[in-house]
Motif scaffolding. Sequence first.
Motif, PDB file in Angstrom:
ATOM      1  N   LYS A 155       0.779  -1.236  -0.011  1.00 30.97           N
ATOM      2  CA  LYS A 155       0.091  -0.024   0.059  1.00 30.97           C
ATOM      3  C   LYS A 155       0.967   1.195  -0.039  1.00 30.97           C
ATOM      4  O   LYS A 155       0.581   2.127  -0.830  1.00 30.97           O
ATOM      5  N   ALA A 156       2.013   1.245   0.766  1.00 30.07           N
ATOM      6  CA  ALA A 156       2.746   2.249   0.830  1.00 30.07           C
ATOM      7  C   ALA A 156       3.473   2.625  -0.478  1.00 30.07           C
ATOM      8  O   ALA A 156       3.642   3.813  -1.065  1.00 30.07           O
ATOM      9  N   ARG A 157       3.692   1.622  -1.365  1.00 32.95           N
ATOM     10  CA  ARG A 157       4.535   1.591  -2.383  1.00 32.95           C
ATOM     11  C   ARG A 157       3.483   2.157  -3.657  1.00 32.95           C
ATOM     12  O   ARG A 157       3.648   3.088  -4.257  1.00 32.95           O
ATOM     13  N   VAL A 158       2.202   1.737  -3.632  1.00 33.56           N
ATOM     14  CA  VAL A 158       1.032   1.999  -4.470  1.00 33.56           C
ATOM     15  C   VAL A 158       0.786   3.389  -4.206  1.00 33.56           C
ATOM     16  O   VAL A 158       0.544   4.139  -5.434  1.00 33.56           O
ATOM     17  N   MET A 159       0.889   3.801  -3.092  1.00 34.09           N
ATOM     18  CA  MET A 159       0.443   5.338  -2.770  1.00 34.09           C
ATOM     19  C   MET A 159       1.628   6.435  -3.483  1.00 34.09           C
ATOM     20  O   MET A 159       1.259   7.359  -3.585  1.00 34.09           O
ATOM     21  N   SER A 160       2.648   5.756  -3.397  1.00 35.28           N
ATOM     22  CA  SER A 160       3.693   6.782  -3.929  1.00 35.28           C
ATOM     23  C   SER A 160       3.961   6.513  -5.641  1.00 35.28           C
ATOM     24  O   SER A 160       4.883   7.489  -6.061  1.00 35.28           O
ATOM     25  N   MET A 161       3.172   6.092  -6.080  1.00 35.20           N
ATOM     26  CA  MET A 161       3.308   5.843  -7.591  1.00 35.20           C
ATOM     27  C   MET A 161       2.748   6.953  -8.453  1.00 35.20           C
ATOM     28  O   MET A 161       1.526   7.536  -7.752  1.00 35.20           O
ATOM     29  N   ASP A 162       3.394   7.343  -9.320  1.00 37.51           N
ATOM     30  CA  ASP A 162       2.788   8.364 -10.260  1.00 37.51           C
ATOM     31  C   ASP A 162       1.703   7.883 -11.240  1.00 37.51           C
ATOM     32  O   ASP A 162       2.202   7.126 -12.237  1.00 37.51           O
ATOM     33  N   PRO A 163       0.569   8.380 -10.992  1.00 35.16           N
ATOM     34  CA  PRO A 163      -0.589   7.835 -12.035  1.00 35.16           C
ATOM     35  C   PRO A 163      -0.403   8.128 -13.487  1.00 35.16           C
ATOM     36  O   PRO A 163      -0.953   7.573 -14.428  1.00 35.16           O
ATOM     37  N   ARG A 164       0.383   9.433 -13.727  1.00 35.06           N
ATOM     38  CA  ARG A 164       0.726   9.881 -14.997  1.00 35.06           C
ATOM     39  C   ARG A 164       1.469   8.657 -15.951  1.00 35.06           C
ATOM     40  O   ARG A 164       1.184   8.571 -16.941  1.00 35.06           O
ATOM     41  N   LEU A 165       2.091   8.121 -15.102  1.00 35.00           N
ATOM     42  CA  LEU A 165       3.002   6.778 -15.878  1.00 35.00           C
ATOM     43  C   LEU A 165       1.789   5.725 -16.651  1.00 35.00           C
ATOM     44  O   LEU A 165       2.022   5.514 -17.911  1.00 35.00           O
ATOM     45  N   GLU A 166       1.015   5.541 -15.700  1.00 33.58           N
ATOM     46  CA  GLU A 166       0.017   4.587 -16.530  1.00 33.58           C
ATOM     47  C   GLU A 166      -1.017   5.127 -17.491  1.00 33.58           C
ATOM     48  O   GLU A 166      -1.445   4.510 -18.354  1.00 33.58           O
ATOM     49  N   GLU A 167      -1.259   6.557 -17.074  1.00 32.57           N
ATOM     50  CA  GLU A 167      -1.907   7.140 -18.153  1.00 32.57           C
ATOM     51  C   GLU A 167      -1.153   7.299 -19.334  1.00 32.57           C
ATOM     52  O   GLU A 167      -1.658   7.384 -20.396  1.00 32.57           O
ATOM     53  N   ASP A 171      -2.368   6.030 -22.982  1.00 35.03           N
ATOM     54  CA  ASP A 171      -2.378   6.960 -24.278  1.00 35.03           C
ATOM     55  C   ASP A 171      -1.663   6.296 -25.403  1.00 35.03           C
ATOM     56  O   ASP A 171      -2.007   6.793 -26.609  1.00 35.03           O
ATOM     57  N   LEU A 172      -0.577   5.672 -25.249  1.00 39.99           N
ATOM     58  CA  LEU A 172       0.082   4.935 -26.243  1.00 39.99           C
ATOM     59  C   LEU A 172      -0.577   3.461 -26.584  1.00 39.99           C
ATOM     60  O   LEU A 172       0.322   2.642 -27.065  1.00 39.99           O
ATOM     61  N   TYR A 173      -1.943   3.301 -26.400  1.00 40.69           N
ATOM     62  CA  TYR A 173      -2.717   2.284 -26.632  1.00 40.69           C
ATOM     63  C   TYR A 173      -2.292   0.795 -26.237  1.00 40.69           C
ATOM     64  O   TYR A 173      -2.554  -0.331 -26.655  1.00 40.69           O
ATOM     65  N   ALA A 174      -1.734   0.984 -24.941  1.00 40.19           N
ATOM     66  CA  ALA A 174      -1.597  -0.374 -24.148  1.00 40.19           C
ATOM     67  C   ALA A 174      -2.882  -0.574 -23.639  1.00 40.19           C
ATOM     68  O   ALA A 174      -3.825   0.034 -23.019  1.00 40.19           O
ATOM     69  N   SER A 175      -2.980  -2.183 -23.710  1.00 40.60           N
ATOM     70  CA  SER A 175      -4.202  -2.588 -22.966  1.00 40.60           C
ATOM     71  C   SER A 175      -3.905  -2.389 -21.474  1.00 40.60           C
ATOM     72  O   SER A 175      -2.927  -2.374 -20.856  1.00 40.60           O
TER      73      SER A 175
END
Length: 266
Positions: A155-167, A171-175
């Motif tokens: 949970k501590a690791r997930v909370m520090s993740m930058d959601p822009r990386l997944e966005e 955007d590059l059409y990754a499933s």
Amino acid sequence: MAVVRWFKRHFVVIAGLLTLGYLLLPNVIVTVFSFNKPKGRFNYEWQQFSLDAWKQPCGVADMCGSLSISLQIAVWATIGATVLGTMIAFALVRYRFRARGAVNSLIFLPMAMPEVVMAASLLTLFLNMGAQLGFYTILIAHIMFCLSFVVTAVKARVMSMDPRLEEAARDLYASPVQTFVRVTLPIAAPGIAAGALLSFALSFDDFIITNFNAGSTVTFPMFVWGSAQRGTPVQINVIGTAMFLVAVLLVLTSMVITNRRNKVKA
């Protein structure tokens, strides 16, 4: 005055080294006495240097059998707690649902609750269910108390993740699957690994909860406790030293891999 100034500049380093030495002192003693050849049943006083225990680590009846049981339980408990804990951690961070706050609070209960209380509660549950105490009741109990530690680490690791990386991946059409496997999972991997290692150590080392729910099954900590009543074979120190060296090797390997990755990125 020069000595005082030097001491002030290096005080944190000196304090850290002293603390580390204090923490490692029991391991050093265990390692030293793994080469002892006691005259009596108890390996508490240094008598003579010997490699006999290292040549025959399974020379004591039932010791390696109990060690095998502990390793099996620790591996399966680590897998179960890591998988469930990772999913719970992602759910608590990424989603909004009813009783989310209550679940967040309940996650910390196994870590705050005295082990003897949890052990007695689990024993009561298993007896009321009519379950036969043994390997599987120990496994269920270990997954239950390891789960909280995995959830906290991930949970501590997930909370520090930058959601822009997944966005950016989307955007590059990754499933969704590709985004999770190639972006989310690698970023969360250190937290998952930390939770898994902690689960393995806690499960392998546990005595109180295991003793309540073991039935006739004997794990390595239970074997050590039983041996301490009538004699402590040197092989116990050998197994402890081997486990410590394996843990140190894993940490050093992780550090080398991390340093190489950082150099490649640089």
